[in-house]
Scaffold this active site. Structure first.
Site, PDB file in Angstrom:
ATOM      1  N   LYS A  32       0.853  -1.199   0.000  1.00 15.60           N
ATOM      2  CA  LYS A  32       0.000   0.000   0.000  1.00 15.60           C
ATOM      3  C   LYS A  32       0.885   1.243   0.000  1.00 15.60           C
ATOM      4  CE  LYS A  32      -2.387   1.903   3.605  1.00 15.60           C
ATOM      5  NZ  LYS A  32      -2.353   3.368   3.590  1.00 15.60           N
ATOM      6  N   ASP A  59      -3.415   4.346  -2.082  1.00 14.42           N
ATOM      7  CA  ASP A  59      -4.391   4.832  -1.087  1.00 14.42           C
ATOM      8  C   ASP A  59      -4.326   6.358  -1.038  1.00 14.42           C
ATOM      9  OD1 ASP A  59      -6.035   5.114   1.157  1.00 14.42           O
ATOM     10  OD2 ASP A  59      -4.457   4.551   2.570  1.00 14.42           O
ATOM     11  N   LEU A  60      -4.911   7.004  -2.039  1.00 17.64           N
ATOM     12  CA  LEU A  60      -4.843   8.476  -2.111  1.00 17.64           C
ATOM     13  C   LEU A  60      -6.183   9.135  -1.804  1.00 17.64           C
ATOM     14  CD1 LEU A  60      -2.467   8.869  -5.206  1.00 17.64           C
ATOM     15  CD2 LEU A  60      -1.894   8.853  -2.775  1.00 17.64           C
ATOM     16  N   LYS A  61      -7.233   8.349  -1.652  1.00 18.93           N
ATOM     17  CA  LYS A  61      -8.546   8.855  -1.178  1.00 18.93           C
ATOM     18  C   LYS A  61      -9.018  10.103  -1.919  1.00 18.93           C
ATOM     19  CE  LYS A  61      -7.867   7.088   3.553  1.00 18.93           C
ATOM     20  NZ  LYS A  61      -6.443   6.706   3.581  1.00 18.93           N
ATOM     21  N   HIS A  63     -11.190  12.958  -3.696  1.00 18.12           N
ATOM     22  CA  HIS A  63     -12.482  13.594  -3.370  1.00 18.12           C
ATOM     23  C   HIS A  63     -12.462  14.979  -4.010  1.00 18.12           C
ATOM     24  CE1 HIS A  63     -15.584  14.583   0.053  1.00 18.12           C
ATOM     25  NE2 HIS A  63     -16.031  14.879  -1.157  1.00 18.12           N
ATOM     26  N   ASP A  64     -13.139  15.119  -5.157  1.00 17.90           N
ATOM     27  CA  ASP A  64     -13.147  16.410  -5.870  1.00 17.90           C
ATOM     28  C   ASP A  64     -14.332  16.387  -6.823  1.00 17.90           C
ATOM     29  OD1 ASP A  64     -12.353  18.892  -7.113  1.00 17.90           O
ATOM     30  OD2 ASP A  64     -10.264  18.427  -6.631  1.00 17.90           O
ATOM     31  N   PRO A  66     -16.481  15.652 -10.123  1.00 15.25           N
ATOM     32  CA  PRO A  66     -16.389  14.426 -10.934  1.00 15.25           C
ATOM     33  C   PRO A  66     -15.368  14.500 -12.067  1.00 15.25           C
ATOM     34  CG  PRO A  66     -18.671  14.868 -10.406  1.00 15.25           C
ATOM     35  CD  PRO A  66     -17.884  16.051  -9.881  1.00 15.25           C
ATOM     36  N   ASN A  67     -15.333  15.597 -12.790  1.00 16.61           N
ATOM     37  CA  ASN A  67     -14.418  15.676 -13.940  1.00 16.61           C
ATOM     38  C   ASN A  67     -12.956  15.599 -13.503  1.00 16.61           C
ATOM     39  OD1 ASN A  67     -13.934  16.177 -16.826  1.00 16.61           O
ATOM     40  ND2 ASN A  67     -13.049  18.105 -16.095  1.00 16.61           N
ATOM     41  N   THR A  68     -12.636  16.255 -12.399  1.00 18.46           N
ATOM     42  CA  THR A  68     -11.246  16.239 -11.899  1.00 18.46           C
ATOM     43  C   THR A  68     -10.866  14.834 -11.435  1.00 18.46           C
ATOM     44  OG1 THR A  68     -11.441  18.542 -11.255  1.00 18.46           O
ATOM     45  CG2 THR A  68      -9.714  17.271 -10.167  1.00 18.46           C
ATOM     46  N   THR A 119     -12.110   6.326  10.097  1.00 25.61           N
ATOM     47  CA  THR A 119     -12.252   5.787  11.461  1.00 25.61           C
ATOM     48  C   THR A 119     -11.874   6.844  12.507  1.00 25.61           C
ATOM     49  OG1 THR A 119     -10.121   4.764  11.043  1.00 25.61           O
ATOM     50  CG2 THR A 119     -12.024   3.325  10.990  1.00 25.61           C
ATOM     51  N   ARG A 181      -3.950  -5.977  14.447  1.00 25.73           N
ATOM     52  CA  ARG A 181      -2.846  -6.102  15.399  1.00 25.73           C
ATOM     53  C   ARG A 181      -2.715  -7.556  15.838  1.00 25.73           C
ATOM     54  NH1 ARG A 181      -1.828  -2.053  13.490  1.00 25.73           N
ATOM     55  NH2 ARG A 181      -1.407  -0.026  14.404  1.00 25.73           N
ATOM     56  N   GLN A 190      -4.286   2.781  17.003  1.00 26.43           N
ATOM     57  CA  GLN A 190      -5.502   2.115  16.519  1.00 26.43           C
ATOM     58  C   GLN A 190      -6.336   1.682  17.716  1.00 26.43           C
ATOM     59  OE1 GLN A 190      -6.479   2.111  13.487  1.00 26.43           O
ATOM     60  NE2 GLN A 190      -4.814   1.781  12.042  1.00 26.43           N
ATOM     61  N   GLY A 210       0.343  -2.146   8.794  1.00 32.49           N
ATOM     62  CA  GLY A 210       1.508  -1.264   8.730  1.00 32.49           C
ATOM     63  C   GLY A 210       2.513  -1.603   9.796  1.00 32.49           C
ATOM     64  N   ARG A 211       2.461  -0.859  10.919  1.00 32.73           N
ATOM     65  CA  ARG A 211       3.493  -0.949  11.952  1.00 32.73           C
ATOM     66  C   ARG A 211       3.736  -2.335  12.537  1.00 32.73           C
ATOM     67  NH1 ARG A 211       0.905   4.174  14.634  1.00 32.73           N
ATOM     68  NH2 ARG A 211      -0.833   3.136  13.570  1.00 32.73           N
TER      69      ARG A 211
HETATM   70  O1  C5P Z   1       0.449   0.984  11.097  1.00 36.14           O
HETATM   71  P1  C5P Z   1      -0.987   0.552  10.916  1.00 36.14           P
HETATM   72  O2  C5P Z   1      -1.176  -0.942  10.818  1.00 36.14           O
HETATM   73  O3  C5P Z   1      -1.915   1.197  11.926  1.00 36.14           O
HETATM   74  O4  C5P Z   1      -1.358   1.130   9.465  1.00 36.14           O
HETATM   75  C1  C5P Z   1      -2.665   1.101   8.956  1.00 36.14           C
HETATM   76  C2  C5P Z   1      -2.681   1.770   7.617  1.00 36.14           C
HETATM   77  O5  C5P Z   1      -4.034   1.827   7.163  1.00 36.14           O
HETATM   78  C3  C5P Z   1      -2.165   3.197   7.609  1.00 36.14           C
HETATM   79  O6  C5P Z   1      -1.538   3.419   6.341  1.00 36.14           O
HETATM   80  C4  C5P Z   1      -3.408   4.030   7.736  1.00 36.14           C
HETATM   81  O7  C5P Z   1      -3.277   5.290   7.118  1.00 36.14           O
HETATM   82  C5  C5P Z   1      -4.433   3.179   6.977  1.00 36.14           C
HETATM   83  N1  C5P Z   1      -5.821   3.391   7.353  1.00 36.14           N
HETATM   84  C6  C5P Z   1      -6.293   3.197   8.652  1.00 36.14           C
HETATM   85  N2  C5P Z   1      -7.605   3.410   8.947  1.00 36.14           N
HETATM   86  C7  C5P Z   1      -8.455   3.807   7.997  1.00 36.14           C
HETATM   87  C8  C5P Z   1      -8.016   4.007   6.684  1.00 36.14           C
HETATM   88  C9  C5P Z   1      -6.672   3.782   6.400  1.00 36.14           C
HETATM   89  O8  C5P Z   1      -5.534   2.819   9.514  1.00 36.14           O
HETATM   90  N3  C5P Z   1      -9.728   3.973   8.298  1.00 36.14           N
END
Ligand code: C5P
Length: 232
Positions: A32, A59-61, A63-64, A66-68, A119, A181, A190, A210-211
Site C-alpha cells: 500500500k 491509497d490516495l482517497k 475527493h473532488d 467528478p471531472n477532476t 475511522t 494487530r 488504533q 503497517g506498523r
Molecule cells: O500501522 P498501521 O497498521 O496502523 O497502518 C494502517 C494503515 O491503514 C495506515 O496506512 C493508515 O493510514 C491506513 N488506514 C487506517 N484506517 C483507515 C483508513 C486507512 O488505519 N480507516
C-alpha cells in the site's frame, strides 16, 4: 485477486521503502502506497514498485468534482496501480466518473474501493461538524451501499464492519480492512482492532497492516505470521 495481506509502506521516501522491500527475498508482498510516500517520492514510486513485481494499492482517497477525479483516475491507472480509492462522500456521480476514468480502452480497469467514514471521525464530529444526525454505523453502511450502487468493487472499513458490509452489499463486495494487530502486539493509535485470524473469521478480503510489520524487529517474520493467520 484473493485473500491477501497488504503492507502499508508508510515511509517518507523511495530509498527507505525499497530497502524495506529488499528484505523480502523470494516474496512479493502486496504494497500500500499512501499519501506520505506518494507525495514524498513522486508518482515514479508506483512504477518502480510495480516493475519489481509487487501489486500496489494506491491509497490516495480522491475527493473532488467528478471531472477532476475522472482525469486523475486515468493518471493513476496508467501508473499501474491495482487498487485505488476515493471518498464515498464525493457522491455517486463522482464515483461513476472515477470508474470511467479508470477504465482502459479494452474495458479492464484497476479495482476501485471507497472510504465510507474515516475511522478518526466519531459520532460527535459527525453531528456537530458535518451536521449528520444518523448513527455512524448507519452512515457507514449507507455510504457502502452508495458505493455498491455506483458500481465500485468494495470499501475500506474496520474489520469490525466487514461482516455487515458483506451482508448488505454481497459477499463479492470487497472489504479491505486496516486496524489489524497481533494478539500480543502494540496497538499504537488504533483503537478498534482485530488480529489477522479474527479478520479472517469475520470475512475480510484484504487486511492492511503497517506498523506490526514495518516496525517489527523481523518484518519478514511478522509478514509471514500475518499470512499464516489470515490466509492459512
Ligand atoms: O500501522 P498501521 O497498521 O496502523 O497502518 C494502517 C494503515 O491503514 C495506515 O496506512 C493508515 O493510514 C491506513 N488506514 C487506517 N484506517 C483507515 C483508513 C486507512 O488505519 N480507516
Amino acid at each position: 485477486m484473493g485473500k491477501d495481506v497488504i503492507i502499508a509502506c508508510d515511509f517518507p521516501n523511495a530509498e527507505t521503502t525499497l530497502a524495506f522491500l529488499d528484505r523480502f527475498t523470494g516474496r512479493k508482498p502486496f504494497v500500500k502506497i499512501g499519501m506520505e510516500l506518494f507525495y514524498g517520492a513522486g508518482p515514479d514510486i508506483v512504477r518502480t514498485i510495480k516493475a519489481r513485481g509487487h501489486q500496489v494499492f494506491l491509497d490516495l482517497k480522491l475527493h473532488d468534482i467528478p471531472n477532476t477525479v475522472k482525469k486523475a483516475m486515468t493518471v493513476l491507472r496508467d501508473l499501474g496501480a491495482d487498487i485505488v480509492n476515493l471518498h464515498a462522500a464525493g457522491t455517486a456521480q463522482m464515483m461513476r466518473a472515477a470508474l470511467e476514468g479508470l477504465t482502459r480502452p479494452d474495458g479492464t480497469r484497476p479495482l476501485l474501493i471507497a472510504v465510507t467514514q474515516l475511522t478518526s471521525t466519531d459520532q460527535a464530529a459527525l453531528e456537530n461538524e458535518l451536521l449528520i444526525r444518523e448513527p455512524i454505523d448507519q452512515v457507514v453502511m449507507h455510504y457502502a451501499m452508495n458505493a455498491k450502487k455506483a458500481g465500485l468493487d468494495g470499501v475500506v472499513c474496520s474489520p469490525l464492519e466487514a461482516a455487515k458490509v458483506h451482508e448488505a452489499c454481497g459477499a463479492g463486495f470487497l472489504t479491505v480492512t486496516p486496524g489489524v494487530r497481533f494478539a500480543d502486539g502494540d496497538r499504537g493509535d488504533q483503537k478498534r482492532v482485530m488480529t489477522p485470524a479474527e479478520a479472517k473469521r469475520v470475512g475480510s478480503d484484504y487486511i492492511v497492516v503497517g506498523r506490526p510489520i514495518t516496525a517489527a524487529a523481523d518484518p519478514v517474520a511478522a509478514y509471514e505470521r500475518c499470512l499464516s493467520e489470515f490466509v492459512g
